[in-house]
Design a protein around this motif. Structure first.
Motif, PDB file in Angstrom:
ATOM      1  N   GLY A   1       0.845  -1.193   0.000  1.00  0.00           N
ATOM      2  CA  GLY A   1       0.000   0.000   0.000  1.00  0.00           C
ATOM      3  C   GLY A   1       0.879   1.241   0.000  1.00  0.00           C
ATOM      4  N   ALA A   2       0.252   2.371   0.226  1.00  0.00           N
ATOM      5  CA  ALA A   2       0.926   3.667   0.097  1.00  0.00           C
ATOM      6  C   ALA A   2       2.187   3.777   0.961  1.00  0.00           C
ATOM      7  N   GLY A   3       2.224   3.060   2.087  1.00  0.00           N
ATOM      8  CA  GLY A   3       3.377   3.148   2.987  1.00  0.00           C
ATOM      9  C   GLY A   3       4.678   2.707   2.344  1.00  0.00           C
TER      10      GLY A   3
ATOM     11  N   ALA B   1       6.071   5.788   0.687  1.00  0.00           N
ATOM     12  CA  ALA B   1       6.162   7.013   1.495  1.00  0.00           C
ATOM     13  C   ALA B   1       7.591   7.560   1.523  1.00  0.00           C
ATOM     14  N   GLU B   2       8.570   6.653   1.670  1.00  0.00           N
ATOM     15  CA  GLU B   2       9.967   7.126   1.758  1.00  0.00           C
ATOM     16  C   GLU B   2      10.509   7.604   0.414  1.00  0.00           C
ATOM     17  N   SER B   3       9.760   7.375  -0.659  1.00  0.00           N
ATOM     18  CA  SER B   3      10.126   7.936  -1.965  1.00  0.00           C
ATOM     19  C   SER B   3       9.570   9.352  -2.122  1.00  0.00           C
TER      20      SER B   3
ATOM     21  N   THR C   1       1.020   9.352   1.520  1.00  0.00           N
ATOM     22  CA  THR C   1       0.064   8.275   1.790  1.00  0.00           C
ATOM     23  C   THR C   1      -1.348   8.878   1.760  1.00  0.00           C
ATOM     24  N   PHE C   2      -2.352   8.004   1.824  1.00  0.00           N
ATOM     25  CA  PHE C   2      -3.729   8.495   1.731  1.00  0.00           C
ATOM     26  C   PHE C   2      -4.236   9.029   3.054  1.00  0.00           C
ATOM     27  N   ARG C   3      -3.929   8.293   4.107  1.00  0.00           N
ATOM     28  CA  ARG C   3      -4.540   8.612   5.390  1.00  0.00           C
ATOM     29  C   ARG C   3      -3.543   9.179   6.406  1.00  0.00           C
ATOM     30  N   GLY C   4      -2.337   9.532   5.932  1.00  0.00           N
ATOM     31  CA  GLY C   4      -1.347  10.137   6.830  1.00  0.00           C
ATOM     32  C   GLY C   4      -1.668  11.604   7.062  1.00  0.00           C
TER      33      GLY C   4
ATOM     34  N   MET D   1      -3.789  -3.641  -8.589  1.00  0.00           N
ATOM     35  CA  MET D   1      -5.229  -3.913  -8.418  1.00  0.00           C
ATOM     36  C   MET D   1      -6.095  -2.650  -8.454  1.00  0.00           C
ATOM     37  N   HIS D   2      -5.505  -1.487  -8.163  1.00  0.00           N
ATOM     38  CA  HIS D   2      -6.273  -0.235  -8.190  1.00  0.00           C
ATOM     39  C   HIS D   2      -5.944   0.623  -9.419  1.00  0.00           C
ATOM     40  N   GLY D   3      -5.360  -0.008 -10.460  1.00  0.00           N
ATOM     41  CA  GLY D   3      -5.058   0.722 -11.680  1.00  0.00           C
ATOM     42  C   GLY D   3      -3.714   1.427 -11.609  1.00  0.00           C
TER      43      GLY D   3
ATOM     44  N   GLY E   1       2.894  -1.728   4.404  1.00  0.00           N
ATOM     45  CA  GLY E   1       2.562  -0.313   4.218  1.00  0.00           C
ATOM     46  C   GLY E   1       1.135  -0.032   3.807  1.00  0.00           C
ATOM     47  N   THR E   2       0.200  -0.761   4.399  1.00  0.00           N
ATOM     48  CA  THR E   2      -1.208  -0.448   4.115  1.00  0.00           C
ATOM     49  C   THR E   2      -1.997  -0.375   5.416  1.00  0.00           C
ATOM     50  N   SER E   3      -2.931   0.578   5.472  1.00  0.00           N
ATOM     51  CA  SER E   3      -3.682   0.793   6.712  1.00  0.00           C
ATOM     52  C   SER E   3      -4.764  -0.265   6.929  1.00  0.00           C
ATOM     53  N   GLY E   4      -5.047  -1.069   5.898  1.00  0.00           N
ATOM     54  CA  GLY E   4      -6.068  -2.108   6.042  1.00  0.00           C
ATOM     55  C   GLY E   4      -7.468  -1.527   6.163  1.00  0.00           C
TER      56      GLY E   4
ATOM     57  N   MET F   1       4.143  -5.739   7.758  1.00  0.00           N
ATOM     58  CA  MET F   1       5.192  -4.759   8.052  1.00  0.00           C
ATOM     59  C   MET F   1       4.589  -3.382   7.792  1.00  0.00           C
ATOM     60  N   ASN F   2       4.548  -2.569   8.823  1.00  0.00           N
ATOM     61  CA  ASN F   2       3.880  -1.265   8.697  1.00  0.00           C
ATOM     62  C   ASN F   2       4.437  -0.321   9.760  1.00  0.00           C
ATOM     63  N   LEU F   3       4.230   0.968   9.530  1.00  0.00           N
ATOM     64  CA  LEU F   3       4.721   1.954  10.490  1.00  0.00           C
ATOM     65  C   LEU F   3       3.995   1.825  11.832  1.00  0.00           C
ATOM     66  N   ASP F   4       2.710   1.566  11.752  1.00  0.00           N
ATOM     67  CA  ASP F   4       1.920   1.337  12.976  1.00  0.00           C
ATOM     68  C   ASP F   4       0.896   0.237  12.681  1.00  0.00           C
ATOM     69  N   PRO F   5       0.302  -0.356  13.700  1.00  0.00           N
ATOM     70  CA  PRO F   5      -0.594  -1.481  13.445  1.00  0.00           C
ATOM     71  C   PRO F   5      -1.746  -1.092  12.513  1.00  0.00           C
TER      72      PRO F   5
ATOM     73  N   LYS G   1       9.737   1.374   9.408  1.00  0.00           N
ATOM     74  CA  LYS G   1       9.681   1.890   8.036  1.00  0.00           C
ATOM     75  C   LYS G   1       9.967   0.777   7.037  1.00  0.00           C
ATOM     76  N   ALA G   2       9.201   0.787   5.963  1.00  0.00           N
ATOM     77  CA  ALA G   2       9.358  -0.253   4.943  1.00  0.00           C
ATOM     78  C   ALA G   2      10.780  -0.275   4.386  1.00  0.00           C
ATOM     79  N   GLY G   3      11.388   0.903   4.242  1.00  0.00           N
ATOM     80  CA  GLY G   3      12.727   0.987   3.667  1.00  0.00           C
ATOM     81  C   GLY G   3      13.777   0.244   4.475  1.00  0.00           C
TER      82      GLY G   3
HETATM   83  N1  APR Z   1       6.848   2.360   6.016  1.00  0.00           N
HETATM   84  C1  APR Z   1       5.832   1.509   6.283  1.00  0.00           C
HETATM   85  N2  APR Z   1       4.565   1.913   6.461  1.00  0.00           N
HETATM   86  C2  APR Z   1       4.315   3.224   6.364  1.00  0.00           C
HETATM   87  C3  APR Z   1       5.314   4.173   6.085  1.00  0.00           C
HETATM   88  C4  APR Z   1       6.646   3.699   5.916  1.00  0.00           C
HETATM   89  N3  APR Z   1       7.668   4.510   5.646  1.00  0.00           N
HETATM   90  N4  APR Z   1       4.745   5.403   6.068  1.00  0.00           N
HETATM   91  C5  APR Z   1       3.438   5.237   6.315  1.00  0.00           C
HETATM   92  N5  APR Z   1       3.176   3.907   6.501  1.00  0.00           N
HETATM   93  C6  APR Z   1       1.881   3.266   6.776  1.00  0.00           C
HETATM   94  C7  APR Z   1       0.898   4.124   7.519  1.00  0.00           C
HETATM   95  O1  APR Z   1       1.111   3.967   8.923  1.00  0.00           O
HETATM   96  C8  APR Z   1      -0.442   3.543   7.074  1.00  0.00           C
HETATM   97  O2  APR Z   1      -0.854   2.483   7.916  1.00  0.00           O
HETATM   98  O3  APR Z   1       1.283   3.001   5.514  1.00  0.00           O
HETATM   99  C9  APR Z   1      -0.113   2.967   5.681  1.00  0.00           C
HETATM  100  C10 APR Z   1      -0.736   3.744   4.530  1.00  0.00           C
HETATM  101  O4  APR Z   1      -2.134   3.661   4.630  1.00  0.00           O
HETATM  102  P1  APR Z   1      -3.089   4.447   3.639  1.00  0.00           P
HETATM  103  O5  APR Z   1      -2.630   5.848   3.495  1.00  0.00           O
HETATM  104  O6  APR Z   1      -4.477   4.216   4.102  1.00  0.00           O
HETATM  105  O7  APR Z   1      -2.852   3.749   2.214  1.00  0.00           O
HETATM  106  P2  APR Z   1      -3.381   2.368   1.662  1.00  0.00           P
HETATM  107  O8  APR Z   1      -3.599   1.390   2.744  1.00  0.00           O
HETATM  108  O9  APR Z   1      -2.494   1.995   0.537  1.00  0.00           O
HETATM  109  O10 APR Z   1      -4.790   2.793   1.057  1.00  0.00           O
HETATM  110  C11 APR Z   1      -5.554   1.834   0.400  1.00  0.00           C
HETATM  111  O11 APR Z   1      -7.220   3.412  -0.189  1.00  0.00           O
HETATM  112  O12 APR Z   1      -7.913   5.472  -0.916  1.00  0.00           O
HETATM  113  C12 APR Z   1      -7.667   4.187  -1.273  1.00  0.00           C
HETATM  114  O13 APR Z   1      -7.319   3.404  -3.438  1.00  0.00           O
HETATM  115  C13 APR Z   1      -6.668   4.038  -2.370  1.00  0.00           C
HETATM  116  O14 APR Z   1      -5.088   2.243  -2.754  1.00  0.00           O
HETATM  117  C14 APR Z   1      -5.608   3.138  -1.775  1.00  0.00           C
HETATM  118  C15 APR Z   1      -6.375   2.429  -0.697  1.00  0.00           C
END
Ligand code: APR
Length: 235
Positions: free
Chosen positions: A12-14, A17-19, A23-26, A108-110, A176-179, A201-205, A219-221
């Motif tokens: 996911g977006a996480g 993030a280090e690039s 992220t979407f919900r940060g 999966m999301h284009g 790196g996805t918030s689930g 593996m994620n920054l927070d649960p 951090k994913a990196g």
């Molecule tokens: N390393 C690991 N995890 C990280 C980092 C990092 N450096 N930085 C942020 N994160 C974590 C955040 O703590 C968060 O839990 O990555 C997660 C990103 O979550 P979202 O911003 O919700 O992104 P994502 O889960 O990919 O969103 C899913 O939602 O809006 C839609 O279609 C969009 O694909 C997206 C989907």
């Protein structure tokens, strides 16, 4: 890791993030200032196509300024070296996994760098400005392209392939996805149902953190390259 043959990885977006991709919900998330309903639904596109096109044009332009990081690179190395089945499913619409070299990859999301023509239904590579209403690269009709992004209320791509891979995998890894967004948020439960081990593996649960056998926070990196070394040690 000798007992592991088949791996599914969800990112996911996480992971980006280090690039420098927000992220979407940060706290600096993309939805700041933009409600999801205003930019990421088919209804929004009908209501205000210009706003939606500009939103994705900005993100597409930003891609040209960012680079894959150590997590993308480690996952590409794993793809290259892993002899069993492997599928990297990304929710990200950036092209950083592609540029790092991952081959067994499903968006999966284009993808931001793809245009979907509503006239001829063909998807074409596209890295320019869609708000300028260019002609479709395939059928040449003007003003008929939309971002090839799966919006809320639309079916993600590749679900059949993903579900097959989840049913066959011994290890499911979420990075790196918030689930927060289904169906991706439910992959961990599907994989477990079929007997896979599960690691997050994620920054927070994440919201579904309790579904995972193991969670590594950071951090994913840093986490992903270490994990890839670990899993490749026995290959
Ligand atoms: N390393 C690991 N995890 C990280 C980092 C990092 N450096 N930085 C942020 N994160 C974590 C955040 O703590 C968060 O839990 O990555 C997660 C990103 O979550 P979202 O911003 O919700 O992104 P994502 O889960 O990919 O969103 C899913 O939602 O809006 C839609 O279609 C969009 O694909 C997206 C989907």
């Amino acid at each position: 890791m000798k007992d592991i043959q088949n791996i599914v990885i969800l990112t996911g977006a996480g992971v980006s993030a280090e690039s420098g991709v927000a992220t979407f919900r940060g706290p600096d998330g993309l939805w700041e200032g933009h409600r999801v309903e205003d930019v990421a639904t088919p209804e929004a596109f009908v209501r205000d196509p210009d706003l939606v096109q500009k939103f994705y044009d900005e993100r597409r332009a930003k891609l040209k300024t960012v680079q894959p990081n150590a997590a993308h690179q480690a996952l590409a190395k794993l793809d290259e070296k892993w002899l069993g089945d492997l599928l990297l499913v990304t929710q990200n619409v950036d092209d950083l996994h592609d540029r790092a070299g991952s081959q067994r990859l499903l968006h999966m999301h284009g993808e931001l760098n793809s245009a979907w023509c509503l006239a001829c239904d063909v998807r074409s590579p596209f890295d320019e400005v869609m708000a300028a209403a260019p002609a479709c690269p395939h059928c040449h009709q003007p003003s008929c392209l939309r971002p090839d992004i799966v919006w809320f209320g639309e079916m993600p791509y590749g679900m059949e392939r993903i579900e097959h891979a989840l049913a066959q995998c011994d290890l499911f890894v979420s990075i790196g996805t918030s689930g927060a967004v289904y169906p991706a948020a439910g992959f961990v439960q599907t994989a477990r149902h079929y007997g896979a081990r599960t690691l997050e593996m994620n920054l927070d649960p994440s919201e579904g953190s309790f579904h995972f056998h193991e969670s590594r926070m950071g951090k994913a990196g840093a986490l992903v390259p270490d994990w890839v070394e670990e899993i490749l040690r026995d290959v």
